[in-house]
Write a protein that holds these residues in place. Structure first.
Motif, PDB file in Angstrom:
ATOM      1  N   TYR A  90       0.842  -1.194   0.000  1.00 23.98           N
ATOM      2  CA  TYR A  90       0.000   0.000   0.000  1.00 23.98           C
ATOM      3  C   TYR A  90       0.873   1.238   0.000  1.00 23.98           C
ATOM      4  O   TYR A  90       2.022   1.211   0.416  1.00 23.98           O
ATOM      5  N   ARG A 104      -5.166   9.717   0.569  1.00 26.85           N
ATOM      6  CA  ARG A 104      -5.883   8.444   0.508  1.00 26.85           C
ATOM      7  C   ARG A 104      -4.847   7.330   0.403  1.00 26.85           C
ATOM      8  O   ARG A 104      -3.712   7.556  -0.007  1.00 26.85           O
ATOM      9  N   GLU A 106      -3.796   3.752  -1.247  1.00 28.69           N
ATOM     10  CA  GLU A 106      -4.078   2.948  -2.440  1.00 28.69           C
ATOM     11  C   GLU A 106      -3.233   1.687  -2.450  1.00 28.69           C
ATOM     12  O   GLU A 106      -2.115   1.669  -1.946  1.00 28.69           O
TER      13      GLU A 106
END
Length: 115
Positions: A90, A104, A106
């Protein structure tokens, strides 16, 4: 936090949230349990129930019960998780439009060929 167990939820380490993300290693980690191993009453006299010492949330508690119900019914032992589980791959990405927060998390596709 050595006075807490790791969450026993079977999928706790796969839920992508900011508090589970460790940026330096790019992993999603499972949480600590909600309550301490030996819970004591708070200043209002409320004491957490015993199962709160093993799960970080009600959803993890329900997932664990669904996952292990057959073993419980047949009296088979269930393995206790003694280490913090992790899901790798991630990264934290800055939101360009800033909707839903500044950053965010991802998933990074490590299996794709680099061109």
């Amino acid at each position: 936090m050595p006075n807490k167990h790791f969450c026993q939820g079977p999928n706790c380490h796969t839920h992508v949230t900011n508090d589970r993300f460790l940026k330096s290693r790019g992993v999603i980690r499972g949480r600590y349990a909600y309550s301490t191993i030996n819970p004591e009453p708070n200043r209002y006299g409320w004491t957490p129930i015993k199962s709160d010492a093993y799960f970080c949330s009600q959803s993890c508690k329900n997932e664990w019960l669904s996952h292990n119900m057959e073993n419980i019914e047949h009296g088979r032992p269930i393995e206790f998780i003694r280490h913090r589980r992790e899901s790798k791959g991630y990264t934290k990405v800055k939101n360009e439009d800033r909707w839903g927060g500044e950053y965010r998390i991802e998933r990074v596709d490590n299996w794709q060929a680099i061109e």
